[in-house]
Scaffold this motif. Structure first.
Motif, PDB file in Angstrom:
ATOM      1  N   ARG A   1       0.755  -1.470  -0.064  1.00 43.67           N
ATOM      2  CA  ARG A   1      -0.285  -0.331   0.070  1.00 43.67           C
ATOM      3  C   ARG A   1       0.736   0.781  -0.201  1.00 43.67           C
ATOM      4  NH1 ARG A   1      -5.080  -1.348   0.718  1.00 43.67           N
ATOM      5  NH2 ARG A   1      -5.856  -3.598   1.919  1.00 43.67           N
ATOM      6  N   GLU A   2       2.207   1.277  -0.184  1.00 36.38           N
ATOM      7  CA  GLU A   2       2.470   2.272  -0.614  1.00 36.38           C
ATOM      8  C   GLU A   2       3.574   2.517  -1.739  1.00 36.38           C
ATOM      9  OE1 GLU A   2       5.101   1.969   2.915  1.00 36.38           O
ATOM     10  OE2 GLU A   2       3.847   3.467   4.278  1.00 36.38           O
ATOM     11  N   LEU A   3       3.216   3.491  -2.687  1.00 32.27           N
ATOM     12  CA  LEU A   3       3.490   3.918  -3.837  1.00 32.27           C
ATOM     13  C   LEU A   3       4.518   4.597  -4.136  1.00 32.27           C
ATOM     14  CD1 LEU A   3       4.096   2.344  -6.253  1.00 32.27           C
ATOM     15  CD2 LEU A   3       1.274   3.276  -7.004  1.00 32.27           C
ATOM     16  N   VAL A   4       5.363   4.782  -4.464  1.00 32.61           N
ATOM     17  CA  VAL A   4       6.357   6.532  -5.224  1.00 32.61           C
ATOM     18  C   VAL A   4       5.947   6.021  -6.569  1.00 32.61           C
ATOM     19  CG1 VAL A   4       8.491   7.668  -5.224  1.00 32.61           C
ATOM     20  CG2 VAL A   4       7.795   6.403  -2.797  1.00 32.61           C
ATOM     21  N   ILE A   5       5.563   7.311  -7.182  1.00 32.23           N
ATOM     22  CA  ILE A   5       5.601   7.538  -8.756  1.00 32.23           C
ATOM     23  C   ILE A   5       6.570   9.341  -9.086  1.00 32.23           C
ATOM     24  CG2 ILE A   5       3.590   8.154 -10.221  1.00 32.23           C
ATOM     25  CD1 ILE A   5       1.640   7.372  -9.016  1.00 32.23           C
ATOM     26  N   ILE A   6       7.381   8.039 -10.436  1.00 35.70           N
ATOM     27  CA  ILE A   6       7.979   9.052 -10.827  1.00 35.70           C
ATOM     28  C   ILE A   6       8.145   9.684 -12.129  1.00 35.70           C
ATOM     29  CG2 ILE A   6      10.049  10.438 -11.232  1.00 35.70           C
ATOM     30  CD1 ILE A   6      11.010   8.127  -8.723  1.00 35.70           C
ATOM     31  N   ALA A   7       6.871  10.633 -13.085  1.00 33.46           N
ATOM     32  CA  ALA A   7       6.245  11.188 -13.354  1.00 33.46           C
ATOM     33  C   ALA A   7       7.007  12.499 -14.672  1.00 33.46           C
ATOM     34  CB  ALA A   7       4.909  10.476 -13.666  1.00 33.46           C
ATOM     35  N   ASP A   8       6.417  12.029 -15.625  1.00 32.28           N
ATOM     36  CA  ASP A   8       6.094  13.801 -16.168  1.00 32.28           C
ATOM     37  C   ASP A   8       5.564  14.325 -16.022  1.00 32.28           C
ATOM     38  OD1 ASP A   8       8.274  15.705 -17.820  1.00 32.28           O
ATOM     39  OD2 ASP A   8       6.389  15.461 -19.533  1.00 32.28           O
ATOM     40  N   GLY A   9       4.446  13.697 -14.971  1.00 31.12           N
ATOM     41  CA  GLY A   9       3.588  14.839 -14.033  1.00 31.12           C
ATOM     42  C   GLY A   9       2.588  13.900 -13.490  1.00 31.12           C
ATOM     43  N   VAL A  10       1.947  14.643 -12.762  1.00 30.03           N
ATOM     44  CA  VAL A  10       0.570  14.171 -11.574  1.00 30.03           C
ATOM     45  C   VAL A  10      -0.595  14.722 -11.702  1.00 30.03           C
ATOM     46  CG1 VAL A  10      -0.233  12.443 -10.313  1.00 30.03           C
ATOM     47  CG2 VAL A  10       1.485  12.401 -11.182  1.00 30.03           C
ATOM     48  N   GLU A  11      -1.146  14.794 -12.654  1.00 25.68           N
ATOM     49  CA  GLU A  11      -2.424  16.170 -12.717  1.00 25.68           C
ATOM     50  C   GLU A  11      -3.983  15.704 -12.302  1.00 25.68           C
ATOM     51  OE1 GLU A  11      -1.163  18.230 -16.271  1.00 25.68           O
ATOM     52  OE2 GLU A  11       0.746  18.576 -15.605  1.00 25.68           O
ATOM     53  N   SER A  12      -4.949  16.562 -12.897  1.00 27.55           N
ATOM     54  CA  SER A  12      -5.966  16.547 -12.711  1.00 27.55           C
ATOM     55  C   SER A  12      -6.422  15.110 -12.216  1.00 27.55           C
ATOM     56  CB  SER A  12      -5.965  15.882 -13.905  1.00 27.55           C
ATOM     57  OG  SER A  12      -7.795  16.175 -14.478  1.00 27.55           O
ATOM     58  N   ASN A  13      -7.743  14.131 -12.526  1.00 28.66           N
ATOM     59  CA  ASN A  13      -8.174  12.814 -11.930  1.00 28.66           C
ATOM     60  C   ASN A  13      -7.129  12.518 -11.826  1.00 28.66           C
ATOM     61  OD1 ASN A  13     -10.900  14.372 -12.648  1.00 28.66           O
ATOM     62  ND2 ASN A  13     -10.686  12.652 -14.312  1.00 28.66           N
ATOM     63  N   ALA A  14      -6.087  11.979 -12.193  1.00 29.71           N
ATOM     64  CA  ALA A  14      -5.141  11.236 -11.176  1.00 29.71           C
ATOM     65  C   ALA A  14      -4.530  11.909  -9.925  1.00 29.71           C
ATOM     66  CB  ALA A  14      -3.737  10.934 -12.283  1.00 29.71           C
ATOM     67  N   LEU A  15      -4.435  12.803 -10.151  1.00 28.45           N
ATOM     68  CA  LEU A  15      -3.749  14.124  -8.675  1.00 28.45           C
ATOM     69  C   LEU A  15      -4.922  13.622  -7.738  1.00 28.45           C
ATOM     70  CD1 LEU A  15      -1.576  15.123  -7.239  1.00 28.45           C
ATOM     71  CD2 LEU A  15      -2.562  17.387  -8.146  1.00 28.45           C
ATOM     72  N   ALA A  16      -6.124  13.661  -7.958  1.00 29.56           N
ATOM     73  CA  ALA A  16      -7.702  13.982  -6.868  1.00 29.56           C
ATOM     74  C   ALA A  16      -7.562  12.310  -6.586  1.00 29.56           C
ATOM     75  CB  ALA A  16      -8.242  14.281  -7.838  1.00 29.56           C
ATOM     76  N   THR A  17      -7.163  11.275  -7.964  1.00 28.23           N
ATOM     77  CA  THR A  17      -6.908   9.587  -7.229  1.00 28.23           C
ATOM     78  C   THR A  17      -6.878   9.606  -5.942  1.00 28.23           C
ATOM     79  OG1 THR A  17      -8.913   8.899  -9.484  1.00 28.23           O
ATOM     80  CG2 THR A  17      -7.799   7.549  -7.746  1.00 28.23           C
ATOM     81  N   LEU A  18      -5.136  10.040  -6.250  1.00 26.90           N
ATOM     82  CA  LEU A  18      -3.842   9.470  -5.804  1.00 26.90           C
ATOM     83  C   LEU A  18      -4.388  10.511  -3.763  1.00 26.90           C
ATOM     84  CD1 LEU A  18      -0.472   9.736  -7.596  1.00 26.90           C
ATOM     85  CD2 LEU A  18      -2.370   7.339  -7.112  1.00 26.90           C
ATOM     86  N   ILE A  19      -4.777  11.613  -4.323  1.00 26.06           N
ATOM     87  CA  ILE A  19      -4.738  12.503  -2.390  1.00 26.06           C
ATOM     88  C   ILE A  19      -5.852  11.257  -2.109  1.00 26.06           C
ATOM     89  CG2 ILE A  19      -5.903  14.750  -1.466  1.00 26.06           C
ATOM     90  CD1 ILE A  19      -3.716  15.797  -4.095  1.00 26.06           C
ATOM     91  N   ALA A  20      -7.270  11.418  -2.587  1.00 33.01           N
ATOM     92  CA  ALA A  20      -8.412  10.522  -2.150  1.00 33.01           C
ATOM     93  C   ALA A  20      -8.090   9.407  -1.341  1.00 33.01           C
ATOM     94  CB  ALA A  20      -9.353  10.092  -2.890  1.00 33.01           C
ATOM     95  N   ASN A  21      -7.137   8.589  -2.155  1.00 34.64           N
ATOM     96  CA  ASN A  21      -6.961   7.317  -1.226  1.00 34.64           C
ATOM     97  C   ASN A  21      -5.501   7.330  -0.517  1.00 34.64           C
ATOM     98  OD1 ASN A  21      -7.526   4.838  -2.506  1.00 34.64           O
ATOM     99  ND2 ASN A  21      -7.399   5.984  -4.448  1.00 34.64           N
TER     100      ASN A  21
END
Length: 189
Positions: A62-82
């Protein structure tokens, strides 16, 4: 001339959102034994992150680090909500930038033992498995920097990358390329 020794691999990028902070007093997040997803994609939709999160949950992780060119919009909202709900802890940072960002992302992948999902290779994030993710003992993330401590990549792959960087550093005659090879060698060692 100066030399700076640090415990771990330092990335000059911090968390994308302060909502990802676990320790607000120190303004940082520390994850123990996290998994790493590396990509040069911009993650915009929840479907970019949900498949790998579901596979991790099935594996009891249950612990993930994402290194990406960008995390925005619905993807970011999903990560924050979880994270806020305490279901899944994810910290996202932007991948290193500049003209050599692909090489730096590959180096991080080698250190972590992770597959780097790239647009140029035609990789699809929904096919990512837990085995494709990198590992480390600890990940420390602050506003302007992140540190990977105890990366779990194969030593032979790391030694090959170090050797290649050292050879480039010694052979290169163009100052900017020599400087990058020296930077890369320092990061890898």
């Amino acid at each position: 001339t100066y030399m700076e020794m640090s415990d771990g691999f330092k990335i000059e990028r911090g968390y994308i959102s302060p909502y990802m902070i676990i320790d607000p007093d120190r303004m940082e997040t520390v994850l123990e034994k996290p998994y790493f997803l590396l990509t040069d994609y911009r993650l915009l939709e929840h479907t970019d992150v949900i498949p790998v999160m579901e596979k991790m949950v099935k594996a009891g992780k249950r612990e993930l680090v994402i290194i990406a060119d960008g995390v925005e919009s619905n993807a970011l909202a999903t990560l924050i909500a979880n994270k806020v709900q305490g279901k899944f802890f994810t910290i996202a940072i932007n991948a290193p930038g500049g003209e050599n960002k692909k090489v730096l992302l590959e180096d991080i992948g080698i250190l972590l033992g992770a597959k780097v999902f790239t647009d140029s290779q035609g990789d699809k994030l929904e096919t990512a498995t837990v085995e494709d993710l990198g590992r480390a003992e600890r990940f420390i993330c602050r506003q302007d920097e992140s540190i990977i401590v105890g990366p779990k990549g194969k030593k032979t792959d790391t030694l090959k990358a170090i050797s290649a960087a050292k050879n480039a550093m010694e052979r290169e005659t163009i100052p900017s390329r020599k400087e990058f090879a020296t930077y890369r060698y320092g990061k890898l060692t």
